[in-house]
Write a protein that holds these residues in place. Structure first.
Motif, mmCIF file in Angstrom:
data_model
loop_
_atom_site.group_PDB
_atom_site.id
_atom_site.type_symbol
_atom_site.label_atom_id
_atom_site.label_comp_id
_atom_site.label_asym_id
_atom_site.label_seq_id
_atom_site.Cartn_x
_atom_site.Cartn_y
_atom_site.Cartn_z
ATOM 1 N N TYR A 39 0.831 -1.197 0.000
ATOM 2 C CA TYR A 39 0.000 0.000 0.000
ATOM 3 C C TYR A 39 0.871 1.254 0.000
ATOM 4 O O TYR A 39 0.582 2.226 -0.717
ATOM 5 N N GLY A 40 1.950 1.241 0.792
ATOM 6 C CA GLY A 40 2.849 2.387 0.813
ATOM 7 C C GLY A 40 3.460 2.658 -0.548
ATOM 8 O O GLY A 40 3.526 3.810 -0.998
ATOM 9 N N VAL A 41 3.903 1.606 -1.229
ATOM 10 C CA VAL A 41 4.460 1.761 -2.568
ATOM 11 C C VAL A 41 3.380 2.262 -3.534
ATOM 12 O O VAL A 41 3.646 3.092 -4.416
ATOM 13 N N GLY A 42 2.141 1.775 -3.355
ATOM 14 C CA GLY A 42 1.047 2.248 -4.193
ATOM 15 C C GLY A 42 0.825 3.747 -4.051
ATOM 16 O O GLY A 42 0.558 4.445 -5.034
ATOM 17 N N LEU A 43 0.950 4.257 -2.831
ATOM 18 C CA LEU A 43 0.815 5.702 -2.604
ATOM 19 C C LEU A 43 1.936 6.469 -3.302
ATOM 20 O O LEU A 43 1.702 7.533 -3.903
ATOM 21 N N LEU A 44 3.154 5.945 -3.224
ATOM 22 C CA LEU A 44 4.272 6.591 -3.906
ATOM 23 C C LEU A 44 4.031 6.637 -5.416
ATOM 24 O O LEU A 44 4.251 7.673 -6.068
ATOM 25 N N CYS A 45 3.554 5.530 -5.960
ATOM 26 C CA CYS A 45 3.269 5.479 -7.399
ATOM 27 C C CYS A 45 2.132 6.421 -7.768
ATOM 28 O O CYS A 45 2.144 7.040 -8.846
ATOM 29 N N ALA A 46 1.147 6.558 -6.873
ATOM 30 C CA ALA A 46 0.037 7.478 -7.130
ATOM 31 C C ALA A 46 0.534 8.914 -7.207
ATOM 32 O O ALA A 46 -0.032 9.743 -7.924
ATOM 33 N N GLY A 47 1.600 9.215 -6.451
ATOM 34 C CA GLY A 47 2.183 10.544 -6.519
ATOM 35 C C GLY A 47 2.993 10.758 -7.784
ATOM 36 O O GLY A 47 3.044 11.876 -8.319
ATOM 37 N N VAL A 48 3.608 9.707 -8.276
ATOM 38 C CA VAL A 48 4.438 9.814 -9.485
ATOM 39 C C VAL A 48 3.573 9.850 -10.739
ATOM 40 O O VAL A 48 3.832 10.632 -11.673
ATOM 41 N N PHE A 49 2.548 9.018 -10.789
ATOM 42 C CA PHE A 49 1.681 8.916 -11.963
ATOM 43 C C PHE A 49 0.339 9.599 -11.660
ATOM 44 O O PHE A 49 -0.454 9.087 -10.871
ATOM 45 N N ARG A 50 0.099 10.737 -12.284
ATOM 46 C CA ARG A 50 -1.104 11.520 -11.994
ATOM 47 C C ARG A 50 -2.353 10.920 -12.644
ATOM 48 O O ARG A 50 -2.290 10.354 -13.739
#
Length: 214
Positions: A99-110
């Motif tokens: 989930y933490g990595v998913g949040l990071l990816c959500a920040g990178v990919f708009r």
């Protein structure tokens, strides 16, 4: 000259690091929810009954939500590390880390602009989905699945009452995510997902605080 720490001091240092990691789990939810709500209530054209938090990454002030995703992603990863130091089993913390990595990816990919936000965007879904919008949705789905599973796995190592609370949280978040993933634009579904996100973050905060006391 070599300095050797006593076992008691080593244990105290380790406990301090564990508490610091778990404190990140306590902070992550308030940071994400409050930052999202303040933006949702103040940014022109944004409607909490129609728009998910992901859309806040778009527009001239999108950097605020992007930073929100990145910071809370790192806090969640720290919380996962803290939980791994306090509970048996490896899969619960690993799933939370997903989930933490998913949040990071959500920040990178708009997410793609849609349904009138930012101002000037046509109503309804985007005419075409960009590559970064696709990755945002995919990474979000994987991250959410990790969080739901983490609720059940981590809960299995807690007291019966907290185990039930964890399972209920996982079910509620699944229902909230299923609603928005269905493509429904109903205000009930959108607000329900906002509520589900708040419930999930509250679970992480209270679980982290409980483990800190232990």
């Amino acid at each position: 000259m070599t300095t050797t720490l006593s076992p008691a001091r080593t244990a105290t240092t380790s406990d301090g690091r564990t508490r610091a990691l778990l404190a990140c789990g306590v902070l992550a939810g308030p940071v994400f929810v409050l930052t999202g709500l303040v933006q949702g209530l103040t940014r022109a054209g944004f409607d909490l009954t129609r728009h998910p938090a992901s859309l806040l990454s778009d527009g001239s002030l999108g950097f605020i939500q992007i930073t929100n995703f990145l910071v809370t992603g790192l806090l969640t990863l720290a919380a996962a590390a803290g939980i791994s130091r306090t509970l048996p089993g490896r899969w619960g913390p690993r799933l939370l880390a997903v989930y933490g990595v998913g949040l990071l990816c959500a920040g990178v990919f708009r997410a793609d602009p849609q349904d009138g936000f930012p101002l000037g965007t046509p109503a309804g879904p985007p005419a075409s989905v960009s590559w970064h919008g696709t990755l945002h949705f995919v990474c979000g789905g994987i991250g959410f699945a990790g969080l739901i599973a983490a609720c059940f796995v981590i809960g299995s190592h807690l007291t019966p009452g907290r185990a039930r609370y964890s399972r209920i949280t996982g079910v509620l978040f699944f229902l909230g995510f299923a609603g928005v993933a269905s493509g429904s634009t109903s205000p009930v579904v959108t607000l329900g997902f906002w509520a589900a996100v708040t419930v999930a973050w509250t679970w992480l905060a209270t679980t982290s605080a409980h483990l800190m006391r232990r």
